[in-house]
Design an enzyme around this catalytic site. Structure first.
Site, PDB file in Angstrom:
ATOM      1  N   TRP A   8      -4.120  -4.390  -0.892  1.00  0.00           N
ATOM      2  CA  TRP A   8      -3.815  -4.920   0.453  1.00  0.00           C
ATOM      3  C   TRP A   8      -4.573  -4.192   1.531  1.00  0.00           C
ATOM      4  O   TRP A   8      -4.987  -4.800   2.523  1.00  0.00           O
ATOM      5  CB  TRP A   8      -2.307  -4.973   0.681  1.00  0.00           C
TER       6      TRP A   8
ATOM      7  N   ASP B 119       0.719  -1.757   8.054  1.00  0.00           N
ATOM      8  CA  ASP B 119       1.108  -3.010   7.403  1.00  0.00           C
ATOM      9  C   ASP B 119       2.322  -2.707   6.529  1.00  0.00           C
ATOM     10  O   ASP B 119       2.188  -2.272   5.393  1.00  0.00           O
ATOM     11  CB  ASP B 119      -0.056  -3.543   6.554  1.00  0.00           C
TER      12      ASP B 119
ATOM     13  N   LYS C 206       9.634 -10.373   1.991  1.00  0.00           N
ATOM     14  CA  LYS C 206      10.036  -9.412   0.954  1.00  0.00           C
ATOM     15  C   LYS C 206      11.366  -8.745   1.339  1.00  0.00           C
ATOM     16  O   LYS C 206      12.354  -8.917   0.663  1.00  0.00           O
ATOM     17  CB  LYS C 206       8.944  -8.376   0.750  1.00  0.00           C
TER      18      LYS C 206
END
Ligand code: PMP
Length: 357
Positions: free
Chosen positions: A100, A169, A193
């Protein structure tokens, strides 16, 4: 019967939250469903405000931060962050700790000169580089990092201390542990999530960093425009926000982030203890970088993977297959995964080892 869903996201939601949504599906306010009301209606504007207040309480967000609910996912923020935060600068610092981070780096490269302050690539993404090895650029407009790498299963247990605005993030670990928001310039996280279903990204941004977006910035990604519009510059996914609000209420009822972190630590320990107790299961991540949210492991005998996944499904343990880039197993155990689900998995792992070890 509902399964234990170990999906990395969109992921499991608490049953009580789903039941409340079910009860209110036909009639939420004034005889209409949350799926049907206008984002500009007073009842919906109240919901936005209540969600912001719940986030402020849960994360102790100071007054000088704006909370935005945006679309385009965390991937949209990979572009929106440089577009909004360059503020006349040229260079930005990024820390590369996994897949990511790499996606964020690639996207930022379209708008800025990206420098890699530190990279875990040299150690095969098994440990987070120590802060004293980072090469920081004092002219960077900001430093970006990924506190939890959802695919590689690495997590920061500490917050980097840097002179420039810190951007995080937090897609896969927001609200899973207490943090000091004042250490950050900007935090963003996809909802799907730890906070609800897919469709919205929460952006928490220090107010003084807004108002200088690049002229090419699309209006929907312009933080100050969206702040003035209370995140309703265009139609916001109303049902996702409704679900986020239910999730935030649930988190508060569970005792807030400190209580959730204790539970998250206990959940992760159950799995890591089984992994560490023999050479049957393998996890290469350094002890101090192991994720509490995404527990990854392989088998000493890799041919056992498919049998493991099949047998796990047979006892109601779903979506344990690792990311296609890495293979192996990944158990995503976000806030909503109950202890009973993790205990069932740990017991299953022990039995599987006894049978195939
Ligand atoms: N960052 C991280 C850490 C993620 O885990 C994900 C999704 N798995 C993303 C970014 C991308 O999120 P989205 O699909 O919402 O753009």
């Amino acid at each position: 019967m509902r399964c234990y869903n170990f999906s990395p996201g969109p992921s499991m939601l608490p049953e009580s939250v789903l039941k409340k949504a079910e009860r209110e599906l036909l009639e939420w306010k004034n005889g209409a469903s949350a799926l049907e009301v206008s984002h500009r209606s007073p009842e919906f504007q109240e919901l936005i405000e209540k969600s912001k207040q719940a986030l402020i309480r849960l994360m102790a967000i100071p007054d000088n931060y704006e909370i935005l609910f945006l679309q385009g996912g965390a991937t949209g923020q990979f572009a929106a962050v440089p577009m909004n935060l360059l503020r006349g600068g040229q260079t930005v610092d990024y820390v590369n700790t996994g897949l990511w981070s790499q996606k964020a780096i690639a996207e930022a490269g379209a708008y800025a000169e990206v420098r890699i302050a530190a990279s875990a690539e040299e150690n095969g993404f098994t440990s987070i580089p120590k802060m004293n090895t980072w090469k920081l650029n004092e002219k960077a407009a900001y430093l970006h990092y990924t506190p939890n790498e959802t695919v590689h299963g690495l997590e920061f247990y500490w917050t980097p201390e840097v002179e420039v605005p810190l951007v995080a993030d937090m897609s896969s670990n927001i609200l899973s542990r207490p943090i000091d928001v004042s250490q950050f310039g900007l935090i963003y996280a996809g909802a799907q999530k730890n906070m609800g279903p897919a469709g919205l990204t929460v952006v928490i941004v220090r107010k003084d960093l807004m108002g200088n977006a690049l002229p090419i910035t699309p209006s929907v990604f312009d933080y100050s425009l969206q702040a003035k519009a209370n995140s309703c510059y265009n139609t916001l996914p109303t049902f996702t926000l409704y679900m986020i609000h239910l999730m935030l209420e649930w988190l508060e009822a569970e005792g807030g982030v400190a209580a959730i972190m204790e539970r998250n630590e206990a959940k992760a320990k159950l799995l890591y203890d089984v992994i560490d107790s023999s050479d049957f299961y393998l996890n290469k991540i350094a002890y101090e970088s192991r994720s509490l949210m995404n527990v990854v492991f392989d088998f000493a005998k890799p041919e056992l993977l498919e049998v493991f996944l099949r047998n796990a499904e047979a006892v109601g343990l779903y979506n344990l297959k690792g990311h296609r880039a890495l293979g192996g197993v990944r158990a995503s155990i976000y806030n909503a995964m109950p202890m009973s689900g993790v205990r069932t998995l740990a017991e299953f792992m022990t039995e599987f080892q006894a049978k195939y070890g």
